[in-house]
Scaffold this motif. Structure first.
Motif, PDB file in Angstrom:
ATOM      1  N   TYR A   1       0.687  -0.971   0.029  1.00 24.40           N
ATOM      2  CA  TYR A   1       0.120   0.070  -0.135  1.00 24.40           C
ATOM      3  C   TYR A   1       0.532   1.090  -0.098  1.00 24.40           C
ATOM      4  O   TYR A   1       2.283   1.311   0.846  1.00 24.40           O
ATOM      5  CB  TYR A   1      -1.035   0.226   1.444  1.00 24.40           C
TER       6      TYR A   1
ATOM      7  N   ASP B   1      -0.106   7.091   2.380  1.00 18.85           N
ATOM      8  CA  ASP B   1      -0.479   8.929   2.217  1.00 18.85           C
ATOM      9  C   ASP B   1       0.358   8.977   3.405  1.00 18.85           C
ATOM     10  O   ASP B   1       0.694   9.425   5.313  1.00 18.85           O
ATOM     11  CB  ASP B   1      -1.854   9.170   2.694  1.00 18.85           C
TER      12      ASP B   1
ATOM     13  N   GLN C   1       0.195  11.883   5.371  1.00 18.03           N
ATOM     14  CA  GLN C   1      -1.365  12.730   6.645  1.00 18.03           C
ATOM     15  C   GLN C   1      -1.249  11.171   7.018  1.00 18.03           C
ATOM     16  O   GLN C   1      -1.628  11.690   8.517  1.00 18.03           O
ATOM     17  CB  GLN C   1      -1.954  13.460   5.963  1.00 18.03           C
ATOM     18  N   PHE C   2      -1.712  10.194   6.568  1.00 19.75           N
ATOM     19  CA  PHE C   2      -1.895   9.268   7.437  1.00 19.75           C
ATOM     20  C   PHE C   2      -0.665   8.099   8.403  1.00 19.75           C
ATOM     21  O   PHE C   2      -0.701   8.392   9.992  1.00 19.75           O
ATOM     22  CB  PHE C   2      -2.672   7.756   6.526  1.00 19.75           C
ATOM     23  N   LYS C   3       0.452   8.631   7.627  1.00 24.20           N
ATOM     24  CA  LYS C   3       1.555   8.080   8.747  1.00 24.20           C
ATOM     25  C   LYS C   3       1.601   8.980  10.231  1.00 24.20           C
ATOM     26  O   LYS C   3       1.987   8.527  10.757  1.00 24.20           O
ATOM     27  CB  LYS C   3       2.585   8.463   7.220  1.00 24.20           C
TER      28      LYS C   3
ATOM     29  N   GLU D   1      -7.968   3.072   7.206  1.00 32.76           N
ATOM     30  CA  GLU D   1      -7.411   4.267   6.185  1.00 32.76           C
ATOM     31  C   GLU D   1      -8.160   4.620   6.083  1.00 32.76           C
ATOM     32  O   GLU D   1      -8.344   5.962   5.594  1.00 32.76           O
ATOM     33  CB  GLU D   1      -6.088   3.350   5.110  1.00 32.76           C
TER      34      GLU D   1
ATOM     35  N   VAL E   1      -9.055   8.835   5.978  1.00 35.77           N
ATOM     36  CA  VAL E   1      -9.395  10.203   4.643  1.00 35.77           C
ATOM     37  C   VAL E   1     -10.847  10.364   4.305  1.00 35.77           C
ATOM     38  O   VAL E   1     -11.284  11.788   4.404  1.00 35.77           O
ATOM     39  CB  VAL E   1      -9.402   8.946   2.876  1.00 35.77           C
TER      40      VAL E   1
ATOM     41  N   ASN F   1     -10.618  13.538   6.437  1.00 39.66           N
ATOM     42  CA  ASN F   1      -9.551  14.277   6.436  1.00 39.66           C
ATOM     43  C   ASN F   1      -8.571  14.965   6.992  1.00 39.66           C
ATOM     44  O   ASN F   1      -7.668  16.015   7.286  1.00 39.66           O
ATOM     45  CB  ASN F   1      -9.696  15.480   5.866  1.00 39.66           C
ATOM     46  N   PHE F   2      -7.893  13.611   7.172  1.00 38.84           N
ATOM     47  CA  PHE F   2      -7.100  13.336   8.607  1.00 38.84           C
ATOM     48  C   PHE F   2      -6.751  14.044   9.726  1.00 38.84           C
ATOM     49  O   PHE F   2      -6.023  14.357  10.446  1.00 38.84           O
ATOM     50  CB  PHE F   2      -5.986  13.008   7.551  1.00 38.84           C
TER      51      PHE F   2
END
Length: 160
Positions: free
Chosen positions: A10, A13, A15-17, A51, A55, A58-59
């Motif tokens: 995968y 992103d 922002q996800f990290k 995830e 999303v 919007n994180f």
């Protein structure tokens, strides 16, 4: 940056990290190697749903305040969508909690704990009505009387 779960890769992103202390610690900007996640905690479907939660928010998910047992009041529409995904996945909420702890995602943990809290919410201003609602929701669980609670407490003091 990539994440690998079993044989699936995968794209992560950034922002996800930033939502996960674990992913932040494992991330090395100099490396092209994917971050390997332990599949005993996170499988592909759990990853996809977690995830999606970030999303849809919007994180920037917000902490949930549980003030009643009505999920449509407690949760934002995007959170309700994620909770439906979890329910439809047939994966226990416990496994999602383990994944959230493993990835160190406090706001996703909050969502799951808030879901459980709405299930068993008791309004202190209307305890009888709340308990009656719980009995209707879970008819297979027998009602415990005050006398039975006293008996349990007597037995417990000898076990502890």
């Amino acid at each position: 940056m990539k994440v690998q779960i079993d044989d699936a890769m995968y794209i992560l992103d950034p922002q996800f990290k930033n939502q996960s202390e674990l992913l932040n610690q494992l991330y090395d900007p100099r490396s092209q190697e994917p971050i390997q996640l332990q599949s005993q905690y996170v499988n592909k479907e759990i990853w996809r749903i977690i995830e999606r939660y970030y999303v849809l928010n919007n994180f920037k998910p917000k902490q949930t305040e549980v003030n009643c047992d009505d999920e449509s009041i407690v949760f934002a529409p995007q959170d309700l969508e994620v909770l439906r995904m979890i329910k439809n996945s047939n994966i226990s909420i416990h496994k999602f909690l383990l994944a959230a702890r493993y990835l160190n995602l406090p706001l996703f943990q909050d969502l799951l704990i808030s879901k459980l809290a709405t299930e068993f919410y008791v309004d202190v201003t209307k305890p009888k009505q709340s308990l009656d609602n719980l009995c209707k929701k879970y008819p297979q669980v027998p009602v415990v009387t005050k006398e039975e609670i006293k008996q349990y407490n007597q037995v417990l003091q000898y076990l502890i």
